[in-house]
Design a protein around this motif. Structure first.
Motif, PDB file in Angstrom:
ATOM      1  N   UNK A  16     -74.603 -69.081 -26.375  1.00  9.15           N
ATOM      2  CA  UNK A  16     -75.974 -68.793 -26.772  1.00  9.15           C
ATOM      3  C   UNK A  16     -76.622 -67.883 -25.744  1.00  9.15           C
ATOM      4  N   UNK A  17     -77.229 -66.811 -26.222  1.00 11.91           N
ATOM      5  CA  UNK A  17     -77.763 -65.758 -25.352  1.00 11.91           C
ATOM      6  C   UNK A  17     -79.197 -65.460 -25.760  1.00 11.91           C
ATOM      7  N   UNK A  18     -80.090 -65.373 -24.781  1.00  4.03           N
ATOM      8  CA  UNK A  18     -81.448 -64.909 -25.049  1.00  4.03           C
ATOM      9  C   UNK A  18     -81.396 -63.417 -25.333  1.00  4.03           C
ATOM     10  N   UNK A  19     -82.000 -62.989 -26.437  1.00  2.00           N
ATOM     11  CA  UNK A  19     -81.925 -61.584 -26.820  1.00  2.00           C
ATOM     12  C   UNK A  19     -83.309 -60.960 -26.914  1.00  2.00           C
ATOM     13  N   UNK A  20     -83.369 -59.648 -26.685  1.00  2.00           N
ATOM     14  CA  UNK A  20     -82.231 -58.838 -26.229  1.00  2.00           C
ATOM     15  C   UNK A  20     -82.068 -58.944 -24.722  1.00  2.00           C
ATOM     16  N   UNK A  93     -77.009 -59.145  -8.410  1.00  2.00           N
ATOM     17  CA  UNK A  93     -77.352 -58.153  -9.429  1.00  2.00           C
ATOM     18  C   UNK A  93     -78.318 -58.700 -10.473  1.00  2.00           C
ATOM     19  N   UNK A  94     -78.533 -60.006 -10.462  1.00  2.00           N
ATOM     20  CA  UNK A  94     -79.488 -60.687 -11.345  1.00  2.00           C
ATOM     21  C   UNK A  94     -79.297 -60.341 -12.824  1.00  2.00           C
ATOM     22  N   UNK A  95     -78.071 -60.513 -13.352  1.00  5.56           N
ATOM     23  CA  UNK A  95     -77.872 -60.196 -14.766  1.00  5.56           C
ATOM     24  C   UNK A  95     -78.386 -61.311 -15.690  1.00  5.56           C
ATOM     25  N   UNK A  96     -78.725 -60.923 -16.904  1.00  4.39           N
ATOM     26  CA  UNK A  96     -79.043 -61.896 -17.950  1.00  4.39           C
ATOM     27  C   UNK A  96     -77.780 -62.319 -18.688  1.00  4.39           C
ATOM     28  N   UNK A 145     -76.071 -56.883 -28.117  1.00  2.00           N
ATOM     29  CA  UNK A 145     -76.939 -55.884 -27.488  1.00  2.00           C
ATOM     30  C   UNK A 145     -77.818 -55.135 -28.488  1.00  2.00           C
ATOM     31  N   UNK A 146     -77.790 -55.588 -29.741  1.00  2.00           N
ATOM     32  CA  UNK A 146     -78.557 -54.930 -30.808  1.00  2.00           C
ATOM     33  C   UNK A 146     -78.137 -53.462 -30.956  1.00  2.00           C
TER      34      UNK A 146
END
Length: 339
Positions: A16-20, A93-96, A145-146
């Protein structure tokens, strides 16, 4: 609050990923390439050190070398496959979201739990050759990534090129096809003439008669010199990455090369290396057009190889980078010259 999406990745995990997502990191062979194909460079928050260390071998990096200013998120490289990444560098790098290829399901779950960041596993299928598993990965990343429309455009572009190649060689009788071989294929490092592929996309896409196709294995193969002499291909292609190894070997063992009719009769041609940090699809496509033009010149008379390569690269990676690749590997589809 951001919307979310749940996807099943290539390791069979539901993520589960918060988008975008706004910041992503690409780890392990081939991952960054897919993101560049999707036109999502602006989301990349850090890159592996190997991308910076070898800047001239991969079209996606040549066309987007400004990524060099991004922080390193670990060493990367083939040895990173299924290995624990540099957690500190990743977090800095603080990636989402983290995309990674070929990570086992259990290890992907562990990494995601340690970092508290979604981890999505992608894949190209079997190492070292074109496989349509890549399409599934491209569509998966595009959905997250839409970039779904772009993913379908890339899949269609590759598919249309393959159809064009197939159309051009349709009706070519097996009895008229030259027997061909490719040597110098990279395998964990640069290699010599004995390093080959039994399933080589540029051959397969133009229906070429690969002399090692029935050697009892599928994929990479090391062929002994006696075997190659016995096979004695009509035409030999040399991968640009292994050209230097072949040149050195020719100086040491000239009698062996004189024993091959392709070398004696000047029927040896160079191709660009597409197996570099997984499959550079655009380079494989350009090599296929080069093979087609050499084997069936009348059917490919309208093809200028440099123009075709730049058309492919411009679509996939955003810039016409053939000239830069030519500097690294030499011109595509020309006769081998050893200085």
């Amino acid at each position: 609050m951001a919307d979310s999406i749940t996807v099943r990745d290539m390791a069979g995990r539901d993520v589960t990923i918060a988008t975008p997502p706004k910041r992503i990191v690409c780890l392990a062979p081939g991952t960054l390439r897919l993101i560049i194909y999707l036109g999502a460079k602006e989301m990349v928050a850090g890159v592996e050190a190997i991308e910076k260390r070898f800047p001239t071998t991969r079209p996606y990096w040549v066309a987007n070398s400004d990524l060099n200013v991004l922080p390193s998120v670990g060493p990367g490289g083939p040895g990173s496959i299924n290995s624990d990444p540099d957690l500190e560098a990743l977090l800095s790098a603080a990636p989402d979201l983290i995309f990674i290829t070929y990570l086992e399901k259990r290890k992907a779950d562990e990494l995601q739990a340690k970092l508290g960041i979604p981890v999505v596993v992608l894949s190209y299928g079997p190492f070292g050759r074109f496989d349509e598993t890549m399409y599934r990965s491209l569509r998966l990343a595009g959905k997250i990534l839409e970039k779904e429309t772009r993913a379908e455009e890339v899949v269609a572009f590759i598919g249309n090129a393959r159809k064009d190649l197939s159309r051009r060689v349709k009706g070519e009788g097996a009895e008229t096809k030259p027997r061909v071989y490719v040597g110098g294929i990279g395998f964990k490092a640069t290699q010599g003439i004995g390093s080959t592929e039994t399933t080589y996309a540029p051959f397969d896409w133009v229906g070429a008669r690969n002399v090692v196709a029935d050697q009892g294995t599928k994929g990479h193969l090391f062929v002994g010199k006696e075997t190659l002499l016995a096979l004695d291909p009509d035409i030999i292609f040399i991968d640009g990455g292994g050209k230097g190894n072949v040149a050195r070997d020719m100086q040491i063992k000239p009698a062996f090369y004189k024993g091959l009719s392709a070398f004696r009769e000047d029927r040896v041609y160079t191709l660009h290396s597409y197996n570099w940090y997984m499959t550079n699809i655009g380079t494989a496509m350009g090599d296929a057009y080069a093979v087609g033009k050499i084997l069936y010149p009348e059917r490919f008379a309208d093809i200028d190889l440099a123009v075709k390569a730049n058309e492919i690269y411009t679509f996939l990676v955003g810039k016409p980078v053939y000239d830069q690749l030519k500097t690294t590997y030499g011109p595509i589809g020309v006769k081998l010259t050893i200085k």
